[in-house]
Design a protein around this motif. Structure first.
Motif, PDB file in Angstrom:
ATOM      1  N   PRO A 283     -18.573  -7.716  -3.587  1.00 41.52           N
ATOM      2  CA  PRO A 283     -17.521  -8.394  -4.363  1.00 41.52           C
ATOM      3  C   PRO A 283     -17.170  -7.750  -5.702  1.00 41.52           C
ATOM      4  CG  PRO A 283     -19.023 -10.005  -3.411  1.00 41.52           C
ATOM      5  CD  PRO A 283     -19.626  -8.658  -3.154  1.00 41.52           C
ATOM      6  N   GLN A 284     -18.081  -6.973  -6.297  1.00 38.40           N
ATOM      7  CA  GLN A 284     -17.758  -6.372  -7.593  1.00 38.40           C
ATOM      8  C   GLN A 284     -16.663  -5.308  -7.473  1.00 38.40           C
ATOM      9  OE1 GLN A 284     -20.764  -3.907  -9.477  1.00 38.40           O
ATOM     10  NE2 GLN A 284     -21.782  -3.522  -7.526  1.00 38.40           N
ATOM     11  N   TYR A 285     -16.363  -4.908  -6.236  1.00 38.14           N
ATOM     12  CA  TYR A 285     -15.287  -3.933  -6.023  1.00 38.14           C
ATOM     13  C   TYR A 285     -13.967  -4.594  -5.600  1.00 38.14           C
ATOM     14  CZ  TYR A 285     -18.458   0.041  -6.457  1.00 38.14           C
ATOM     15  OH  TYR A 285     -19.331   0.968  -6.938  1.00 38.14           O
ATOM     16  N   LEU A 286     -13.901  -5.918  -5.649  1.00 37.66           N
ATOM     17  CA  LEU A 286     -12.654  -6.609  -5.287  1.00 37.66           C
ATOM     18  C   LEU A 286     -11.524  -6.276  -6.250  1.00 37.66           C
ATOM     19  CD1 LEU A 286     -13.999 -10.122  -4.228  1.00 37.66           C
ATOM     20  CD2 LEU A 286     -12.874  -8.432  -2.760  1.00 37.66           C
ATOM     21  N   SER A 287     -11.852  -5.756  -7.420  1.00 37.99           N
ATOM     22  CA  SER A 287     -10.817  -5.313  -8.351  1.00 37.99           C
ATOM     23  C   SER A 287     -10.037  -4.113  -7.820  1.00 37.99           C
ATOM     24  CB  SER A 287     -11.439  -4.964  -9.713  1.00 37.99           C
ATOM     25  OG  SER A 287     -12.584  -4.145  -9.553  1.00 37.99           O
ATOM     26  N   ALA A 288     -10.509  -3.511  -6.706  1.00 33.64           N
ATOM     27  CA  ALA A 288      -9.784  -2.395  -6.077  1.00 33.64           C
ATOM     28  C   ALA A 288      -8.720  -2.869  -5.100  1.00 33.64           C
ATOM     29  CB  ALA A 288     -10.777  -1.478  -5.353  1.00 33.64           C
ATOM     30  N   VAL A 289      -8.637  -4.187  -4.854  1.00 32.84           N
ATOM     31  CA  VAL A 289      -7.691  -4.730  -3.877  1.00 32.84           C
ATOM     32  C   VAL A 289      -6.246  -4.315  -4.150  1.00 32.84           C
ATOM     33  CG1 VAL A 289      -6.601  -6.881  -3.101  1.00 32.84           C
ATOM     34  CG2 VAL A 289      -9.083  -6.651  -3.043  1.00 32.84           C
ATOM     35  N   PRO A 290      -5.725  -4.477  -5.379  1.00 33.77           N
ATOM     36  CA  PRO A 290      -4.324  -4.092  -5.616  1.00 33.77           C
ATOM     37  C   PRO A 290      -4.065  -2.614  -5.327  1.00 33.77           C
ATOM     38  CG  PRO A 290      -5.163  -5.402  -7.444  1.00 33.77           C
ATOM     39  CD  PRO A 290      -6.336  -5.061  -6.596  1.00 33.77           C
ATOM     40  N   ALA A 291      -5.023  -1.763  -5.691  1.00 32.31           N
ATOM     41  CA  ALA A 291      -4.848  -0.329  -5.445  1.00 32.31           C
ATOM     42  C   ALA A 291      -4.794  -0.027  -3.959  1.00 32.31           C
ATOM     43  CB  ALA A 291      -5.988   0.449  -6.107  1.00 32.31           C
ATOM     44  N   ILE A 292      -5.658  -0.677  -3.164  1.00 32.43           N
ATOM     45  CA  ILE A 292      -5.646  -0.449  -1.716  1.00 32.43           C
ATOM     46  C   ILE A 292      -4.313  -0.888  -1.123  1.00 32.43           C
ATOM     47  CG2 ILE A 292      -6.680  -1.157   0.484  1.00 32.43           C
ATOM     48  CD1 ILE A 292      -9.364  -1.288  -0.900  1.00 32.43           C
ATOM     49  N   ARG A 293      -3.801  -2.027  -1.572  1.00 37.16           N
ATOM     50  CA  ARG A 293      -2.523  -2.523  -1.047  1.00 37.16           C
ATOM     51  C   ARG A 293      -1.392  -1.520  -1.311  1.00 37.16           C
ATOM     52  NH1 ARG A 293      -3.770  -8.529  -2.377  1.00 37.16           N
ATOM     53  NH2 ARG A 293      -4.226  -9.290  -0.273  1.00 37.16           N
ATOM     54  N   ILE A 294      -1.347  -1.003  -2.516  1.00 39.83           N
ATOM     55  CA  ILE A 294      -0.281  -0.074  -2.874  1.00 39.83           C
ATOM     56  C   ILE A 294      -0.468   1.272  -2.162  1.00 39.83           C
ATOM     57  CG2 ILE A 294       0.783   1.190  -4.789  1.00 39.83           C
ATOM     58  CD1 ILE A 294      -0.134  -1.166  -6.602  1.00 39.83           C
ATOM     59  N   LEU A 295      -1.684   1.814  -2.231  1.00 37.25           N
ATOM     60  CA  LEU A 295      -1.950   3.137  -1.664  1.00 37.25           C
ATOM     61  C   LEU A 295      -1.841   3.161  -0.147  1.00 37.25           C
ATOM     62  CD1 LEU A 295      -4.997   4.179  -3.886  1.00 37.25           C
ATOM     63  CD2 LEU A 295      -2.727   5.228  -3.909  1.00 37.25           C
ATOM     64  N   SER A 296      -2.156   2.045   0.510  1.00 36.78           N
ATOM     65  CA  SER A 296      -2.077   2.014   1.976  1.00 36.78           C
ATOM     66  C   SER A 296      -0.648   2.256   2.446  1.00 36.78           C
ATOM     67  CB  SER A 296      -2.604   0.687   2.512  1.00 36.78           C
ATOM     68  OG  SER A 296      -1.824  -0.391   2.033  1.00 36.78           O
ATOM     69  N   LEU A 297       0.323   1.707   1.724  1.00 37.95           N
ATOM     70  CA  LEU A 297       1.719   1.955   2.072  1.00 37.95           C
ATOM     71  C   LEU A 297       2.126   3.377   1.697  1.00 37.95           C
ATOM     72  CD1 LEU A 297       3.268  -1.463   0.965  1.00 37.95           C
ATOM     73  CD2 LEU A 297       2.566  -0.740   3.255  1.00 37.95           C
ATOM     74  N   GLY A 298       1.503   3.906   0.644  1.00 34.42           N
ATOM     75  CA  GLY A 298       1.791   5.281   0.252  1.00 34.42           C
ATOM     76  C   GLY A 298       1.304   6.297   1.265  1.00 34.42           C
ATOM     77  N   THR A 299       0.296   5.939   2.066  1.00 35.09           N
ATOM     78  CA  THR A 299      -0.212   6.881   3.065  1.00 35.09           C
ATOM     79  C   THR A 299       0.827   7.174   4.146  1.00 35.09           C
ATOM     80  OG1 THR A 299      -1.235   5.042   4.276  1.00 35.09           O
ATOM     81  CG2 THR A 299      -2.628   6.262   2.750  1.00 35.09           C
ATOM     82  N   ILE A 300       1.811   6.299   4.287  1.00 31.08           N
ATOM     83  CA  ILE A 300       2.900   6.583   5.227  1.00 31.08           C
ATOM     84  C   ILE A 300       3.626   7.844   4.792  1.00 31.08           C
ATOM     85  CG2 ILE A 300       5.099   5.738   6.163  1.00 31.08           C
ATOM     86  CD1 ILE A 300       4.005   2.884   5.712  1.00 31.08           C
ATOM     87  N   PHE A 301       3.960   7.922   3.506  1.00 27.74           N
ATOM     88  CA  PHE A 301       4.660   9.099   2.983  1.00 27.74           C
ATOM     89  C   PHE A 301       3.726  10.302   2.907  1.00 27.74           C
ATOM     90  CE2 PHE A 301       6.796   5.372   1.050  1.00 27.74           C
ATOM     91  CZ  PHE A 301       8.014   5.502   1.709  1.00 27.74           C
ATOM     92  N   MET A 302       2.433  10.058   2.645  1.00 28.62           N
ATOM     93  CA  MET A 302       1.465  11.147   2.650  1.00 28.62           C
ATOM     94  C   MET A 302       1.412  11.812   4.026  1.00 28.62           C
ATOM     95  SD  MET A 302      -2.661  11.020   2.025  1.00 28.62           S
ATOM     96  CE  MET A 302      -2.928  10.203   3.603  1.00 28.62           C
ATOM     97  N   THR A 303       1.416  10.984   5.081  1.00 30.98           N
ATOM     98  CA  THR A 303       1.392  11.503   6.448  1.00 30.98           C
ATOM     99  C   THR A 303       2.640  12.321   6.749  1.00 30.98           C
ATOM    100  OG1 THR A 303       0.085   9.620   7.226  1.00 30.98           O
ATOM    101  CG2 THR A 303       1.327  10.842   8.887  1.00 30.98           C
ATOM    102  N   LEU A 304       3.798  11.792   6.389  1.00 31.84           N
ATOM    103  CA  LEU A 304       5.051  12.501   6.628  1.00 31.84           C
ATOM    104  C   LEU A 304       5.128  13.789   5.813  1.00 31.84           C
ATOM    105  CD1 LEU A 304       7.444   9.411   6.638  1.00 31.84           C
ATOM    106  CD2 LEU A 304       6.654  10.708   8.625  1.00 31.84           C
ATOM    107  N   ASN A 305       4.567  13.760   4.599  1.00 36.62           N
ATOM    108  CA  ASN A 305       4.553  14.970   3.774  1.00 36.62           C
ATOM    109  C   ASN A 305       3.727  16.070   4.412  1.00 36.62           C
ATOM    110  OD1 ASN A 305       6.216  14.203   1.653  1.00 36.62           O
ATOM    111  ND2 ASN A 305       4.569  13.245   0.507  1.00 36.62           N
ATOM    112  N   ARG A 306       2.564  15.713   4.923  1.00 35.89           N
ATOM    113  CA  ARG A 306       1.709  16.725   5.551  1.00 35.89           C
ATOM    114  C   ARG A 306       2.405  17.373   6.733  1.00 35.89           C
ATOM    115  NH1 ARG A 306      -4.460  14.188   5.638  1.00 35.89           N
ATOM    116  NH2 ARG A 306      -4.720  14.058   3.373  1.00 35.89           N
ATOM    117  N   ILE A 307       3.118  16.568   7.504  1.00 33.82           N
ATOM    118  CA  ILE A 307       3.859  17.108   8.645  1.00 33.82           C
ATOM    119  C   ILE A 307       4.973  18.014   8.150  1.00 33.82           C
ATOM    120  CG2 ILE A 307       5.372  16.499  10.573  1.00 33.82           C
ATOM    121  CD1 ILE A 307       3.700  13.909  10.839  1.00 33.82           C
ATOM    122  N   GLY A 308       5.710  17.562   7.136  1.00 36.58           N
ATOM    123  CA  GLY A 308       6.812  18.365   6.592  1.00 36.58           C
ATOM    124  C   GLY A 308       6.334  19.676   6.003  1.00 36.58           C
TER     125      GLY A 308
END
Length: 507
Positions: free
Chosen positions: A345-370
């Protein structure tokens, strides 16, 4: 065995070991989160990021030069030049690394007080910070030697041994960490510090023996030639590569650097030990696609089949988006479940970052392909420009946002840089490949992904057990998502077969 057969076998072997290494690497993060105080975890990753940024200058691009020139010298049957190149690169890289290591050791008290401990979290305990800096910098000197060995193995195109290096490295780190925690009873930042320092030493012994005995048994028999021309050729090839890769390194580590200075080490622990490793799992798919797409795009481009390549890239980007999107949405929906399940539970402060970064991985994936396609068609300079743009944007907005928003600012900046880089490389691809954006299908995929959340939300509200929430919710979500994707013909199975056959048809 033909070149194509060797390539496919090598890709398959490397990807298999990459997949096997991924859970071990994640287990290392879980171990640190549960057995080491959060502040100490942040201290370790702050120092690690610092060493990685400094390491930009230790390589000099000579590792890539080895990979480039060893096959050339072997083809010319000049094993003496192979030995000379390896020794020359080894001496140069280890010398530069030694100078950097000595500077870090001498400046360790200053770095510890005015950078690592800028937020005062280790005031009164700077000796630990200094110890971590000194020990880890020594480990990076040994890593420079291991880099020469690993790139020499790659230069000999021995995928059998090269593919095992990352797997063995992360396995050694896990084993050493377990020994220090459960046998020696250590529970502070010295655990990962010792593990990351000893691992390259052990790997030098293991892979140095393999290289001398199995790959280059004539190493000691061949003569060494000191050649100014050889060194000039190595630098001429290596320095531009170093400048190109520097942008990627800055993009990868500047978040941790800025978080250390502006917010402190707890935020670094959240971001580097939990948020980024969790969302990075989605990036393994892009690595697999890139391994296949690079040689394919290069071959089709050289043969003049630009229309077929453009068609293939359109579909591959769409299919990748359709595959990664639901996983990103699920990760954004279940971050607290993931943290409670694997971390604490002491790492629950990472929740907002995971939410934002998880959607960013979509563009990360497309960037690697590009980027893979741009490199494959002989436009690596464009990839470098885009990466530098992303790195500079990331640095500027990290400085602006992190002091106010912490890891949320770092996450927003990273995702925005991924998005802008994707826009740029999509524009470049459209110029060279007659590449069109299948906007209708992309929009439909997003709508299906969002509406598939409705049954997921309803079902998870009736389940109290977090593991059942994750399993049942995931199955329901993917079931509804797949039905929607196939029902609206966002992805057509027949079209996938036609695309594969069309690309295979060009010989």
């Amino acid at each position: 065995m033909s070149y194509k057969e060797r390539a496919i076998k090598g890709i398959s072997w490397n990807f298999l070991l990459l997949i096997l290494a991924a859970p071990i690497g994640y287990l290392v993060r879980v171990l640190y989160a549960n057995e080491i105080p959060k502040l100490d975890v942040g201290l370790f990753y702050a120092v690690l990021d610092f060493c990685c940024m400094v390491a930009i200058f230790k390589d000099l691009g000579l590792s890539a030069a080895l990979v480039r020139f060893i096959p050339k010298f072997l083809h010319e049957k000049r094993k003496d030049l192979v030995k000379s190149a390896i020794i020359s690169v080894g001496v140069l890289q280890s010398s530069v690394s030694l100078i950097i290591t000595i500077l870090i050791i001498l400046l360790a008290p200053f770095i510890a007080e005015f950078y690592i401990n800028n937020q005062g979290q280790f005031t009164g305990h700077l000796d630990l910070v200094i110890d971590v800096l000194i020990i880890l910098s020594i480990g990076y000197w040994f890593q420079s030697i291991m880099d020469v060995i690993s790139n020499s193995i790659l230069g000999f195109q021995n995928q059998k041994y090269f593919g095992t290096i990352n797997f063995v490295r992360i396995s050694l780190i896990l084993i050493l960490s377990v020994i220090f925690i459960y046998i020696f009873g250590l529970h502070n930042a010295l655990v990962p510090t010792y593990a990351y320092t000893l691992a390259p030493i052990l790997m030098i012994l293991i892979y140095g023996y393999i290289f001398i005995r199995k790959i280059f048994p004539d190493f000691f028999k061949e003569r060494f030639l000191f050649s100014k021309k050889l060194i000039k050729d190595l630098f001429s090839y290596g320095l531009p590569v170093m400048l190109g890769s520097a942008g990627s390194l800055v993009l990868g580590y500047v978040d941790g650097i800025c978080l250390t200075y502006f917010t402190g080490l707890n935020a670094v622990a959240d971001y580097r030990n939990v948020a980024m490793p969790t969302v990075s799992i989605l990036g393994y798919f892009a690595s697999a696609v890139g391994a296949v797409l690079f040689p394919m795009s290069s071959e089709l481009w050289e043969k003049g089949y630009k229309e077929a390549l453009g068609y293939g890239v359109e579909r591959i980007c769409l299919y990748s988006f359709v595959l990664v999107l639901p996983m990103a949405i699920l990760m954004a929906y279940f971050p607290s479940v993931i943290i409670n399940l694997f971390f604490n539970p002491q790492y629950l402060s990472a929740v907002p970052a995971i939410r934002i970064l998880s959607l960013g991985t979509i563009f990360m994936t497309l960037n690697r392909i590009g980027f893979t396609v741009l490199n494959g068609i002989g436009k690596p300079q464009l990839s470098t420009k885009i990466i530098y743009f992303g790195a500079i944007f990331n640095l500027i907005f990290n400085i602006l946002l992190i002091p106010k928003l912490g890891i949320v600012g770092a996450s927003l900046t990273t995702v925005t840089s991924y998005f802008l880089m994707w826009i740029l490389q999509t524009w470049y691809l459209s110029k060279f490949l007659n590449y069109s954006f299948l906007i209708k299908k992309w929009v439909l995929a997003v709508l299906v992904g969002i509406f598939s959340l409705i049954p997921l939300v309803l079902i998870t509200k009736t389940i109290n057990n977090v593991i059942l929430q994750l399993i049942v919710g995931g199955v329901v979500y993917f079931g509804v998502y797949i039905i929607g994707i196939l029902g609206l013909k966002v992805v057509d199975i027949k079209e996938i077969y036609d695309t594969i056959n069309k690309l295979r048809g060009f010989k």
